[in-house]
Motif scaffolding. Structure first.
Motif, short mmCIF file in Angstrom:
data_model
loop_
_atom_site.label_atom_id
_atom_site.label_comp_id
_atom_site.label_asym_id
_atom_site.label_seq_id
_atom_site.Cartn_x
_atom_site.Cartn_y
_atom_site.Cartn_z
N VAL A 46 -6.37 15.84 -12.93
CA VAL A 46 -5.28 14.88 -12.87
C VAL A 46 -5.00 14.57 -11.41
O VAL A 46 -4.88 15.48 -10.60
CB VAL A 46 -4.00 15.45 -13.53
CG1 VAL A 46 -2.84 14.50 -13.38
CG2 VAL A 46 -4.25 15.79 -14.98
N THR A 47 -4.93 13.28 -11.08
CA THR A 47 -4.49 12.90 -9.74
C THR A 47 -3.06 12.44 -9.88
O THR A 47 -2.77 11.44 -10.54
CB THR A 47 -5.37 11.77 -9.16
OG1 THR A 47 -5.39 10.67 -10.05
CG2 THR A 47 -6.78 12.24 -8.91
N TYR A 48 -2.16 13.19 -9.30
CA TYR A 48 -0.73 12.93 -9.42
C TYR A 48 -0.22 12.37 -8.10
O TYR A 48 -0.42 12.99 -7.05
CB TYR A 48 0.00 14.24 -9.77
CG TYR A 48 1.24 14.04 -10.59
CD1 TYR A 48 1.17 13.78 -11.94
CD2 TYR A 48 2.48 14.09 -9.99
CE1 TYR A 48 2.31 13.59 -12.70
CE2 TYR A 48 3.63 13.90 -10.73
CZ TYR A 48 3.54 13.65 -12.09
OH TYR A 48 4.67 13.45 -12.83
N PRO A 49 0.42 11.20 -8.10
CA PRO A 49 0.86 10.59 -6.85
C PRO A 49 1.85 11.47 -6.09
O PRO A 49 2.71 12.12 -6.69
CB PRO A 49 1.54 9.29 -7.30
CG PRO A 49 1.03 9.04 -8.68
CD PRO A 49 0.71 10.37 -9.27
N ASN A 50 1.71 11.49 -4.77
CA ASN A 50 2.59 12.31 -3.93
C ASN A 50 4.06 11.96 -4.12
O ASN A 50 4.91 12.84 -4.17
CB ASN A 50 2.22 12.14 -2.45
CG ASN A 50 0.94 12.84 -2.10
OD1 ASN A 50 0.50 13.74 -2.80
ND2 ASN A 50 0.32 12.40 -1.03
N SER A 51 4.37 10.67 -4.20
CA SER A 51 5.77 10.27 -4.35
C SER A 51 6.35 10.77 -5.67
O SER A 51 7.53 11.11 -5.74
CB SER A 51 5.92 8.76 -4.23
OG SER A 51 5.16 8.11 -5.23
#
Length: 184
Positions: free
Chosen positions: A144-149
């Motif tokens: 899963v690539t989870y956005p930093n924001s």
């Protein structure tokens, strides 16, 4: 004339000194918090870009470029950049969040975490923290690539190890229940 040249030389010396101090401070934070080399380089580049913009602005003022000329130039640049960033607002927020994560995020690469999200179970091991995403390898094996924001806006639970993380996984529990039902 000599005053402008002396001020410009002092400004250049101050710029290089500031760059060295900032790089040293970032390296110290990275070593103290166990942050990998790639993230340290990315954060250094972002902060150095900001210092360079400030240096160019100050150098123009010291060399006597008129405020009117600077105002026209920078307003034009900011208008173009503003339109581009408005179209990609999430990119700017993720880069800013990346800086916040670098200096203040309590979890590191290799930690087992769960991002509390009502739509999806994001439970796994942090594989990488990049400029735009936190990459988590879930207990089921997918990535899963989870956005930093977004990760700054959600609660994050940290587990001691893989076994504890897996014991809290709803995905694994539901998969086990489906396997038992199919056996019956």
């Amino acid at each position: 004339m000599w005053l402008h040249i002396c001020l410009a030389i002092l400004l250049v010396a101050g710029y290089f000194l500031a760059m060295r101090l900032v790089s040293t401070a970032i390296r110290a934070v990275a070593l103290r918090q166990g942050i990998n080399e790639l993230r340290m380089i990315l954060v250094s580049k972002i902060i150095n870009l900001g210092l360079t913009v400030a240096f160019v602005l100050l150098l123009c003022v010291v060399l006597g470029v008129g405020y009117g000329q600077l105002a026209v130039f920078f307003s034009s640049v900011f208008a173009v950049v503003g339109i581009a960033l408005f179209a990609q607002w999430s990119i700017l927020s993720n880069v800013t969040a990346s800086l916040i994560i670098f200096f203040g995020f309590p979890y590191r690469v290799g930690d087992w975490v769960k991002v509390v999200d009502k739509d999806e179970e994001i439970l796994g091991q942090i594989h990488e923290i990049s400029t735009f995403h936190v990459i988590i390898t879930r207990v089921t094996g997918d990535t899963v690539t989870y956005p930093n924001s977004m990760i700054l806006q959600k609660a994050v639970i940290c587990y001691r190890d893989e076994a504890e993380a897996k014991s809290h996984s709803q995905l694994l529990k539901s998969n086990d229940e489906e396997t038992e039902k199919s056996k019956d």
